[in-house]
Design a protein around this motif. Structure first.
Motif, mmCIF file in Angstrom:
data_model
loop_
_atom_site.group_PDB
_atom_site.id
_atom_site.type_symbol
_atom_site.label_atom_id
_atom_site.label_comp_id
_atom_site.label_asym_id
_atom_site.label_seq_id
_atom_site.Cartn_x
_atom_site.Cartn_y
_atom_site.Cartn_z
ATOM 1 N N GLY A 90 0.775 -1.225 0.000
ATOM 2 C CA GLY A 90 0.000 0.000 0.000
ATOM 3 C C GLY A 90 0.811 1.282 0.000
ATOM 4 O O GLY A 90 2.043 1.274 0.116
ATOM 5 N N PRO A 91 0.113 2.417 -0.133
ATOM 6 C CA PRO A 91 0.781 3.719 -0.297
ATOM 7 C C PRO A 91 1.617 4.158 0.903
ATOM 8 O O PRO A 91 2.642 4.813 0.735
ATOM 9 C CB PRO A 91 -0.380 4.693 -0.540
ATOM 10 N N MET A 92 1.177 3.801 2.117
ATOM 11 C CA MET A 92 1.938 4.223 3.296
ATOM 12 C C MET A 92 3.325 3.591 3.303
ATOM 13 O O MET A 92 4.333 4.261 3.581
ATOM 14 C CB MET A 92 1.178 3.834 4.571
ATOM 15 N N VAL A 93 3.391 2.299 2.982
ATOM 16 C CA VAL A 93 4.686 1.620 2.922
ATOM 17 C C VAL A 93 5.533 2.197 1.791
ATOM 18 O O VAL A 93 6.751 2.366 1.924
ATOM 19 C CB VAL A 93 4.490 0.100 2.736
ATOM 20 N N LEU A 94 4.886 2.521 0.669
ATOM 21 C CA LEU A 94 5.604 3.126 -0.448
ATOM 22 C C LEU A 94 6.263 4.444 -0.037
ATOM 23 O O LEU A 94 7.416 4.720 -0.388
ATOM 24 C CB LEU A 94 4.658 3.365 -1.620
ATOM 25 N N MET A 95 5.532 5.254 0.720
ATOM 26 C CA MET A 95 6.095 6.531 1.164
ATOM 27 C C MET A 95 7.282 6.317 2.100
ATOM 28 O O MET A 95 8.290 7.037 2.022
ATOM 29 C CB MET A 95 5.011 7.369 1.855
ATOM 30 N N ILE A 96 7.180 5.337 2.972
ATOM 31 C CA ILE A 96 8.296 5.035 3.882
ATOM 32 C C ILE A 96 9.511 4.564 3.086
ATOM 33 O O ILE A 96 10.650 4.969 3.369
ATOM 34 C CB ILE A 96 7.868 3.969 4.910
#
Length: 445
Positions: A90-96
């Motif tokens: 998901g996007p949150m992991v991508l941002m991290i």
């Protein structure tokens, strides 16, 4: 002549102050030139063979050329698999992950500078470099949080205060680092220290700014993140493959192994890949919908009614192509047309990010930025083209795709005072009546 020599010999020496200033200027001059020559000739650590022992034993019978091909291929597949995993998370992991890549790239570039100049024992260089990284990230990500998490920020008092004075706080933090740098200046090393000050800021511009744009692209929809990155990866792989098997004509002196055959083959393969990948991804809401924050669940949501950009439409085929294929029309997503622009940039302009990095490495006589990934070098070696691509995608979206966001306008409207809200309401109502979208009867009601 004898008399003249006697007069010159008995003339008083130059004043001590002049001698001292001349000596100081000479010392500083020698130090500056010495610094540059020593910096150019300073030995940098040579990258060791970091290939896993298992692969070394398995490929021991192959030539170095084929061994490198297999090592790069296996590690490339591993990185692609990892890429699919983080997309699934998901996007949150991508941002991290984007943040981690940014920090690692910054570390690799700053380490090169430190290895060049460490013998001078310059004070605070690495400390100030990481401090400026913290300041710039605070500024950029603070702006992003305020923009995309506006409701959450307004709900929490500490966040609301930080948001209100965000730019002032950011500027104050930067001024502290600036003053620390001035206080750290050491006589005889002024020029070197200003070199490194510029080195740090250019690194911040290249790394942090671009990673910030990557996250902005991600919020527009995961497809704007995945397709451009995948096109760069595809171009890198296909250019290498075409160059490895068919390459004969050198492309650029900065990268002797790059060939025209690889460059052209990579271009056509990437355009086809971009069209196919865009077609597959445009049919899934989880990829095409903007990433938004849900205040009720305190989580990211990717759900919407897809825009016209991601709805199949029928297009007429030019007559020349009709005569070859026999097709008169073709059904495709409008985003696929945009994907041609993205893949073309990834193929024709994106590689220049790699050429730039090659020139940088040649300037400091190093093969790779680091030896993090066997057969590939450092993280920066893999992302040198990605950062250039991120800027293009952000500019492309702003120029041809993005329009005003009604939800953000409403959020800002609700934070105004009641009298300001009433004024905007009356202005908007008058405008709609003038446009004929509201009638006077509606106004009276």
């Amino acid at each position: 002549m004898t008399e003249l020599r006697q007069r010159v010999a008995h003339e008083p020496d130059a004043p001590p102050e002049d001698k001292e200033s001349e000596s100081e200027a000479k010392v500083d001059g020698e130090t500056a030139s010495d610094s540059e020559s020593r910096a150019e000739s300073a030995p940098l650590p040579v990258s060791a063979d970091d290939t896993p022992e298992v692969l070394n034993r398995a490929l021991s019978n192959l030539s170095s050329r084929w061994k490198n091909w297999w090592v790069r291929g296996i590690l490339t597949l591993a990185m692609i698999a990892f890429f699919f995993i983080i997309i699934y998370l998901g996007p949150m992991v991508l941002m991290i992950i984007v943040m981690c890549v940014q920090i690692k790239c910054f570390h690799e570039i700053i380490t090169i500078g430190y290895n060049v100049y460490h013998s001078y024992d310059l004070p605070w260089f690495r400390t100030l470099s990481w401090y400026f990284l913290l300041c710039v990230n605070y500024f950029f990500y603070g702006e992003t949080v305020t923009d995309y998490f506006f409701t959450l920020v307004q709900r929490e008092e500490p966040l609301r205060i930080l948001s209100k004075y965000h730019r002032f706080i950011s500027f104050t933090l930067y001024l502290i680092g600036f003053c620390m740098f001035v206080l750290s200046l050491v006589k005889k090393h002024y020029r070197l220290q200003f070199y490194m000050f510029g080195w740090t800021h250019v690194t911040l511009l290249i790394v942090v700014t671009q990673s910030h744009l990557v996250i902005h692209n991600l919020f527009e929809g995961m497809i704007w993140f995945i397709v451009p990155i995948s096109c760069v990866i595809c171009n890198d792989i296909m250019a290498y493959m075409f160059g490895f098997f068919f390459g004969r004509t050198p492309l650029i002196k900065l990268s002797p192994k790059k060939t025209w055959e690889g460059f052209i083959g990579g271009f056509f393969a990437t355009v086809v890949f971009g069209l196919l990948l865009s077609y597959v991804m445009s049919g899934y809401r989880c990829f095409v919908c903007p990433v938004e924050y849900n205040n009720d669940t305190n989580s990211f949501t990717v759900d919407c009614e897809p825009s016209d950009l991601f709805r199949l439409q029928e297009y007429n085929i030019p007559g020349v192509i009709q005569s070859v294929t026999g097709w008169k029309t073709v059904r495709m997503y409008p985003f696929q047309i945009h994907s041609i622009a993205l893949s073309t940039f990834a193929s024709l302009i994106g590689p220049f990010g790699g050429f730039f990095a090659s020139g940088f490495k040649r300037a400091f006589k190093i093969k790779d930025f680091a030896n993090t990934i066997p057969g590939h070098g450092g993280i920066m070696d893999r992302f040198d083209c990605q950062y250039l691509m991120a800027t293009f995608v952000n500019v492309y979206i702003a120029s041809f795709i993005r329009g005003p966001n009604p939800s953000k306008l409403i959020q800002q409207f609700l934070t105004l005072r009641p009298d300001q809200q009433l004024h905007i309401f009356n202005t908007l109502r008058s405008h709609l009546i003038d446009k004929g979208m509201l009638t006077s009867a509606t106004e009276d009601e």
